[in-house]
Design a protein around this motif. Sequence first.
Motif, PDB file in Angstrom:
ATOM      1  N   SER A   1      10.349 -18.130 187.160  1.00  0.00           N
ATOM      2  CA  SER A   1       8.972 -18.053 187.590  1.00  0.00           C
ATOM      3  C   SER A   1       8.703 -19.032 188.729  1.00  0.00           C
ATOM      4  O   SER A   1       8.101 -18.684 189.737  1.00  0.00           O
ATOM      5  CB  SER A   1       8.049 -18.339 186.410  1.00  0.00           C
ATOM      6  OG  SER A   1       6.721 -18.436 186.834  1.00  0.00           O
ATOM      7  N   HIS A   2       9.170 -20.254 188.563  1.00  0.00           N
ATOM      8  CA  HIS A   2       8.930 -21.258 189.585  1.00  0.00           C
ATOM      9  C   HIS A   2       9.653 -20.948 190.882  1.00  0.00           C
ATOM     10  O   HIS A   2       9.192 -21.295 191.952  1.00  0.00           O
ATOM     11  CB  HIS A   2       9.358 -22.636 189.072  1.00  0.00           C
ATOM     12  CG  HIS A   2       8.291 -23.275 188.268  1.00  0.00           C
ATOM     13  ND1 HIS A   2       8.538 -23.934 187.091  1.00  0.00           N
ATOM     14  CD2 HIS A   2       6.957 -23.325 188.446  1.00  0.00           C
ATOM     15  CE1 HIS A   2       7.403 -24.370 186.591  1.00  0.00           C
ATOM     16  NE2 HIS A   2       6.420 -24.008 187.392  1.00  0.00           N
TER      17      HIS A   2
ATOM     18  N   SER B   1       2.558 -12.250 187.904  1.00  0.00           N
ATOM     19  CA  SER B   1       1.319 -12.386 188.664  1.00  0.00           C
ATOM     20  C   SER B   1       1.459 -13.400 189.788  1.00  0.00           C
ATOM     21  O   SER B   1       0.844 -13.260 190.834  1.00  0.00           O
ATOM     22  CB  SER B   1       0.154 -12.731 187.740  1.00  0.00           C
ATOM     23  OG  SER B   1       0.506 -13.706 186.816  1.00  0.00           O
ATOM     24  N   ARG B   2       2.296 -14.402 189.590  1.00  0.00           N
ATOM     25  CA  ARG B   2       2.516 -15.352 190.669  1.00  0.00           C
ATOM     26  C   ARG B   2       3.126 -14.701 191.891  1.00  0.00           C
ATOM     27  O   ARG B   2       2.923 -15.152 193.019  1.00  0.00           O
ATOM     28  CB  ARG B   2       3.481 -16.446 190.214  1.00  0.00           C
ATOM     29  CG  ARG B   2       2.805 -17.626 189.600  1.00  0.00           C
ATOM     30  CD  ARG B   2       3.739 -18.794 189.653  1.00  0.00           C
ATOM     31  NE  ARG B   2       3.616 -19.584 188.441  1.00  0.00           N
ATOM     32  CZ  ARG B   2       3.786 -20.897 188.433  1.00  0.00           C
ATOM     33  NH1 ARG B   2       4.105 -21.524 189.529  1.00  0.00           N
ATOM     34  NH2 ARG B   2       3.662 -21.557 187.317  1.00  0.00           N
ATOM     35  N   SER B   3       3.931 -13.682 191.637  1.00  0.00           N
ATOM     36  CA  SER B   3       4.608 -13.033 192.746  1.00  0.00           C
ATOM     37  C   SER B   3       3.850 -11.804 193.235  1.00  0.00           C
ATOM     38  O   SER B   3       4.367 -11.038 194.022  1.00  0.00           O
ATOM     39  CB  SER B   3       6.024 -12.637 192.339  1.00  0.00           C
ATOM     40  OG  SER B   3       6.686 -13.754 191.798  1.00  0.00           O
TER      41      SER B   3
ATOM     42  N   GLY C   1      10.272 -17.977 191.879  1.00  0.00           N
ATOM     43  CA  GLY C   1       9.833 -16.695 192.412  1.00  0.00           C
ATOM     44  C   GLY C   1      10.875 -15.595 192.281  1.00  0.00           C
ATOM     45  O   GLY C   1      10.839 -14.613 193.013  1.00  0.00           O
TER      46      GLY C   1
ATOM     47  N   ASP D   1       3.010 -14.727 183.768  1.00  0.00           N
ATOM     48  CA  ASP D   1       2.948 -15.771 184.787  1.00  0.00           C
ATOM     49  C   ASP D   1       3.865 -15.440 185.962  1.00  0.00           C
ATOM     50  O   ASP D   1       3.472 -15.498 187.123  1.00  0.00           O
ATOM     51  CB  ASP D   1       3.355 -17.104 184.140  1.00  0.00           C
ATOM     52  CG  ASP D   1       3.273 -18.244 185.120  1.00  0.00           C
ATOM     53  OD1 ASP D   1       2.192 -18.448 185.688  1.00  0.00           O
ATOM     54  OD2 ASP D   1       4.297 -18.932 185.325  1.00  0.00           O
ATOM     55  N   LEU D   2       5.088 -15.074 185.622  1.00  0.00           N
ATOM     56  CA  LEU D   2       6.094 -14.750 186.631  1.00  0.00           C
ATOM     57  C   LEU D   2       5.645 -13.587 187.518  1.00  0.00           C
ATOM     58  O   LEU D   2       5.721 -13.652 188.746  1.00  0.00           O
ATOM     59  CB  LEU D   2       7.413 -14.397 185.926  1.00  0.00           C
ATOM     60  CG  LEU D   2       8.538 -13.756 186.734  1.00  0.00           C
ATOM     61  CD1 LEU D   2       9.087 -14.744 187.737  1.00  0.00           C
ATOM     62  CD2 LEU D   2       9.646 -13.292 185.812  1.00  0.00           C
TER      63      LEU D   2
END
Length: 237
Positions: free
Chosen positions: A183-184, A219-221, A186, A216-217
């Motif tokens: 996640s961090h 939606s962050r991307s 990307g 989280d993963l």
Amino acid sequence: VVAWTGMITAYVQCKEYLLAQKCFAKMQEEGPKPNIVSWNAIIATYARHGDGVPALECFQNMQINGLKPNKVTFSAILKACCCIGAIEQGRLIHEQVIESGLQSDIVVRNTLVDLYARSGNFEEAHVVCNGLASRNLLTWGSIIAGHAQCGNVKLALQCLENMQCEGVKPDGVIFSSILAACSHAGLVDLGVTYFKSMSDYHGILPDICHYTCMVDLLSRSGYLNEAENLLQIIQPD
RNA sequence: UGACGCGAGCGGG
């Protein structure tokens, strides 16, 4: 002594840390001399609270009182060092561990690995880890979490492979770390792959934490639709 | 001898 110490540990088990500490203070004033178990219990209260400084004070105090730390003491005090990021203190205590010949204890070693890995000192973590005896799931968990926290996905994944080579099966916690690292960084595809592999190959049912990581993963991307789809799948609870 | 210890991740607050 057993009665007093029993009181203290009972308080600790009920998470009544303040009462435990009061009880210990009273014991020092008017009760029998605390023994190693009493000291360990009180150090543990501070360590669990994340109060590293009083924990270290107790650790010194008990030694002033002529008591030698045992493996229980060491695992508790190393945890305290870890909480407050007292890496230097930790190194000193590490030396004491070696002097006492307790370095082969799996729990003590795991707390050392955790201390070094969480502070980013992976070389030292590996040295402890490679030191002879068996590594277990917890040892790997600490190292992988450490790498994940530093954003080093490659190393985290490499560790995952290494542990599997040794026949240690990853659990849900390991995958949480892996997914968080993806996640961090990307790395959506990679994260999805590992998420799927959990149930497909490892027989692990994803729990709410894993779903949270995936949402989280995604939606962050920018994969908002996919994230919402995933939300639909999760059972309301 | 044991009454004491035994690792973890994301987001939000």
